[in-house]
Design a protein around this motif. Structure first.
Motif, PDB file in Angstrom:
ATOM      1  N   UNK A  73       0.832  -1.205   0.000  1.00 13.30           N
ATOM      2  CA  UNK A  73       0.000   0.000   0.000  1.00 13.30           C
ATOM      3  C   UNK A  73       0.869   1.259   0.000  1.00 13.30           C
ATOM      4  N   UNK A  74       0.473   2.222  -0.836  1.00 16.19           N
ATOM      5  CA  UNK A  74       1.132   3.529  -1.012  1.00 16.19           C
ATOM      6  C   UNK A  74       2.347   3.464  -1.927  1.00 16.19           C
ATOM      7  N   UNK A  75       2.645   2.305  -2.510  1.00 15.54           N
ATOM      8  CA  UNK A  75       3.752   2.193  -3.452  1.00 15.54           C
ATOM      9  C   UNK A  75       3.222   2.257  -4.886  1.00 15.54           C
ATOM     10  N   UNK A  76       4.044   2.696  -5.841  1.00 15.86           N
ATOM     11  CA  UNK A  76       3.605   2.740  -7.241  1.00 15.86           C
ATOM     12  C   UNK A  76       3.290   1.339  -7.771  1.00 15.86           C
ATOM     13  N   UNK A  77       2.154   1.208  -8.446  1.00 11.81           N
ATOM     14  CA  UNK A  77       1.719  -0.102  -8.936  1.00 11.81           C
ATOM     15  C   UNK A  77       2.713  -0.716  -9.912  1.00 11.81           C
ATOM     16  N   UNK A  78       3.207   0.070 -10.844  1.00  8.59           N
ATOM     17  CA  UNK A  78       4.109  -0.471 -11.870  1.00  8.59           C
ATOM     18  C   UNK A  78       5.389  -1.008 -11.244  1.00  8.59           C
ATOM     19  N   UNK A  79       5.925  -0.282 -10.278  1.00  9.44           N
ATOM     20  CA  UNK A  79       7.158  -0.695  -9.611  1.00  9.44           C
ATOM     21  C   UNK A  79       6.962  -2.011  -8.862  1.00  9.44           C
ATOM     22  N   UNK A  80       5.900  -2.095  -8.082  1.00  7.87           N
ATOM     23  CA  UNK A  80       5.638  -3.303  -7.303  1.00  7.87           C
ATOM     24  C   UNK A  80       5.360  -4.490  -8.226  1.00  7.87           C
ATOM     25  N   UNK A  81       4.585  -4.252  -9.289  1.00  7.71           N
ATOM     26  CA  UNK A  81       4.270  -5.335 -10.222  1.00  7.71           C
ATOM     27  C   UNK A  81       5.543  -5.897 -10.852  1.00  7.71           C
ATOM     28  N   UNK A  82       6.463  -5.025 -11.231  1.00 12.31           N
ATOM     29  CA  UNK A  82       7.724  -5.494 -11.812  1.00 12.31           C
ATOM     30  C   UNK A  82       8.471  -6.373 -10.804  1.00 12.31           C
ATOM     31  N   UNK A  83       8.520  -5.947  -9.542  1.00 13.82           N
ATOM     32  CA  UNK A  83       9.218  -6.715  -8.511  1.00 13.82           C
ATOM     33  C   UNK A  83       8.577  -8.090  -8.324  1.00 13.82           C
ATOM     34  N   UNK A  84       7.256  -8.147  -8.327  1.00  9.77           N
ATOM     35  CA  UNK A  84       6.568  -9.424  -8.130  1.00  9.77           C
ATOM     36  C   UNK A  84       6.794 -10.354  -9.319  1.00  9.77           C
ATOM     37  N   UNK A 280       9.716   8.884   0.420  1.00  6.17           N
ATOM     38  CA  UNK A 280       9.979   9.101  -1.002  1.00  6.17           C
ATOM     39  C   UNK A 280      10.504   7.835  -1.659  1.00  6.17           C
ATOM     40  N   UNK A 281      10.373   7.774  -2.988  1.00 10.68           N
ATOM     41  CA  UNK A 281      10.983   6.741  -3.823  1.00 10.68           C
ATOM     42  C   UNK A 281      11.774   7.464  -4.908  1.00 10.68           C
ATOM     43  N   UNK A 282      12.322   6.709  -5.829  1.00  7.11           N
ATOM     44  CA  UNK A 282      13.053   7.342  -6.926  1.00  7.11           C
ATOM     45  C   UNK A 282      12.131   8.174  -7.808  1.00  7.11           C
ATOM     46  N   UNK A 283      10.831   7.834  -7.820  1.00  3.31           N
ATOM     47  CA  UNK A 283       9.892   8.525  -8.706  1.00  3.31           C
ATOM     48  C   UNK A 283       9.075   9.615  -8.031  1.00  3.31           C
ATOM     49  N   UNK A 284       8.901   9.538  -6.710  1.00  3.11           N
ATOM     50  CA  UNK A 284       7.913  10.420  -6.101  1.00  3.11           C
ATOM     51  C   UNK A 284       8.216  10.722  -4.643  1.00  3.11           C
ATOM     52  N   UNK A 285       7.513  11.745  -4.135  1.00  2.00           N
ATOM     53  CA  UNK A 285       7.491  12.077  -2.714  1.00  2.00           C
ATOM     54  C   UNK A 285       6.068  11.865  -2.218  1.00  2.00           C
ATOM     55  N   UNK A 286       5.917  11.167  -1.081  1.00  2.00           N
ATOM     56  CA  UNK A 286       4.600  10.782  -0.583  1.00  2.00           C
ATOM     57  C   UNK A 286       4.246  11.636   0.626  1.00  2.00           C
ATOM     58  N   UNK A 287       3.194  12.416   0.492  1.00  2.00           N
ATOM     59  CA  UNK A 287       2.675  13.238   1.576  1.00  2.00           C
ATOM     60  C   UNK A 287       1.370  12.639   2.084  1.00  2.00           C
ATOM     61  N   UNK A 288       0.802  13.243   3.099  1.00  2.00           N
ATOM     62  CA  UNK A 288      -0.415  12.695   3.698  1.00  2.00           C
ATOM     63  C   UNK A 288      -1.578  12.695   2.727  1.00  2.00           C
TER      64      UNK A 288
END
Length: 314
Positions: A73-84, A280-288
């Motif tokens: 949860x809260x992670x980019x879908x494309x990134x997580x899908x690639x890892x899985x 944050x990740x390489x692609x984004x910063x996550x705020x509330x």
């Protein structure tokens, strides 16, 4: 051997398996349809899969988006899908893009086959323009409630614009009408099977397939070319950016996507980098209440389009 059970199937064989290995496909939208189609085709041995998605994983996605878990949860879908998928099949190449597909990055679609697993009509018309202009086949699919539709769109079939008109009012979404989690599994299975047929150079369905799972009804609809279809006449309004929108509601999500000038986004990033406890990740910063992407867009939690236009709190 990994693909032994598939190779002994007379519809595929060793020759078909080799064709899959040499193929490149693009899957746009890693949600309910996209996670399932991606899982199937990765396990089937498609050699290169490029995945594109603009959203992050939310709790309500887990009811139907089968690759994801609570830890994602809260992670980019494309990134997580690639890892899985890398864990599922390390023998194929998976390229991911945390991006909003638009007319500016449209060449990400260059491949042997495009799978539409998106959630909005604008992207489908955009895919259709690109596919028609570049003679790349694509497979349309959509689901809502307990129903879904899919159709192969190639140089031997009518195009998407021959079948569907631009909507004049908002369409139902899974946010407003709901969805049972069996529906995307069924439609993605049909979509992935048709993809295997096309990639292995076999005959494929030329009908629009409508599937109602709740009532166990399958309807095949024969489609004709529209005489005044602009896309078939070489008029590519979506591909030329004439239909682009700066703010859109993300289906199945509490987020609005807002485009932000890249220079302004860089200023926001510079300010946030000076603060503590920023995720944050390489692609984004996550705020509330929002996620900021370096590419120049934001996902904003808001009930209305007007609320999403408020500047981020820094």
């Amino acid at each position: 051997m990994r693909y032994n059970r598939q190779e002994i199937l007379e519809n595929i064989g060793k020759q078909g398996q080799e064709l899959l290995r040499r193929s490149t496909i693009v899957i746009i939208g890693i949600g309910a349809l996209g996670t399932i189609a991606l899982d199937i085709l990765a396990r089937a041995g498609v050699g290169k899969i490029r995945i594109i998605d603009r959203d992050i994983i939310e709790l309500n996605n887990l009811q139907r988006q089968s690759l994801f878990t609570e830890e994602d949860i809260a992670k980019p879908k494309a990134l997580v899908a690639r890892e899985k998928i890398n864990i599922i099949n390390s023998g194929i190449e998976v390229e991911y893009h945390v991006a909003d597909l638009d007319y500016e990055n449209i060449n990400l679609l260059k491949s042997n086959l495009i799978l539409d697993c998106t959630d909005n009509i604008y992207t489908r018309f955009l895919i259709n323009d690109y596919s028609k202009k570049n003679n790349i086949p694509w497979i349309y699919a959509s689901v809502i409630k307990s129903k879904g539709m899919t159709m192969n769109i190639t140089n031997k079939t009518p195009c998407f614009s021959c079948i569907f008109d631009e909507p004049t009012e908002p369409l139902d979404t899974c946010d407003t009408a709901g969805i049972i989690n069996t529906a995307p599994h069924a439609l993605a299975a049909i979509q992935a099977t048709e993809a295997i047929k096309i990639l292995t150079k076999q005959d494929y369905s030329k009908d629009l397939i409508h599937y109602d799972l709740w009532n166990n009804e399958v309807t095949k609809i024969k489609i004709k070319n529209k005489k005044d279809c602009k896309t078939c006449k070489g008029i590519y309004n979506y591909l030329e950016g004439k239909k682009a929108k700066d703010t859109v509601k993300i289906c199945g999500s509490c987020n609005f996507q807002v485009k932000i000038n890249k220079e302004n986004m860089q200023n926001i990033f510079d300010k946030l980098n000076n603060l503590n406890n920023i995720r944050s990740t390489d692609e984004c910063i996550i705020l509330e209440d929002m996620i900021l992407f370096k590419s120049g867009r934001a996902l904003v939690k808001a009930k209305t389009k007007e609320q999403s236009a408020k500047p981020p709190r820094t």
